[in-house]
Design an enzyme around this catalytic site. Sequence first.
Site, PDB file in Angstrom:
ATOM      1  N   ASP A 126      -8.971  15.418 -17.948  1.00 46.87           N
ATOM      2  CA  ASP A 126      -8.306  16.723 -17.964  1.00 46.87           C
ATOM      3  C   ASP A 126      -7.009  16.623 -17.177  1.00 46.87           C
ATOM      4  OD1 ASP A 126     -10.340  17.949 -19.439  1.00 46.87           O
ATOM      5  OD2 ASP A 126     -11.447  18.545 -17.651  1.00 46.87           O
ATOM      6  N   ASP A 143      -9.503  20.939 -25.288  1.00 47.18           N
ATOM      7  CA  ASP A 143     -10.056  22.225 -24.838  1.00 47.18           C
ATOM      8  C   ASP A 143      -9.244  23.396 -25.388  1.00 47.18           C
ATOM      9  OD1 ASP A 143     -11.959  20.828 -23.340  1.00 47.18           O
ATOM     10  OD2 ASP A 143     -10.707  20.834 -21.539  1.00 47.18           O
TER      11      ASP A 143
END
Length: 158
Positions: A126, A143
């Site tokens: 991430d 995401d």
Amino acid sequence: MKNFLDKKKWISLIYKVLIAGGIILVDLLTKSFFQSYFVDGDRNPIVVIEKVISFVYVRNTGAAFGIFADNAYLLAIFSVVFVVAFLLFDFFCGEKNIWYFLGFSFILGGAIGNMVDRIAFGYVRDFIYLNFMDWFPVFNVADVFLSVGMACFVIYII
């Protein structure tokens, strides 16, 4: 057997997979870039807009908001089962609606993008951080598409 031989269903599925493939490519390239930038260089966050958005690097061993932390391989198995079931559902029950089409493509691309990370690394890479929302976790391109895909499905259902 009729669904299996339906040329329109195959063409629709191919278009969805192509869109998902583009999402996967962008997701994996951005993850690789930020991983190499931060891990190899051990650098400070990249501030895009002061107090709004920054790029950082985080290894997420769980799912959204850190649930099921340190269970990446279990989540990878779940992801594989989800992707296969999702493809089968679409093939046999898919709808001819733009919101369904986009939602399916985006969710498929996002799910596979994160699944590749879980299988390859044991965690998801991430890198997008919203500074103004301290409670919100760091996330990635996959995401974003998962979230937008879900929004498309909600619009489709409504």
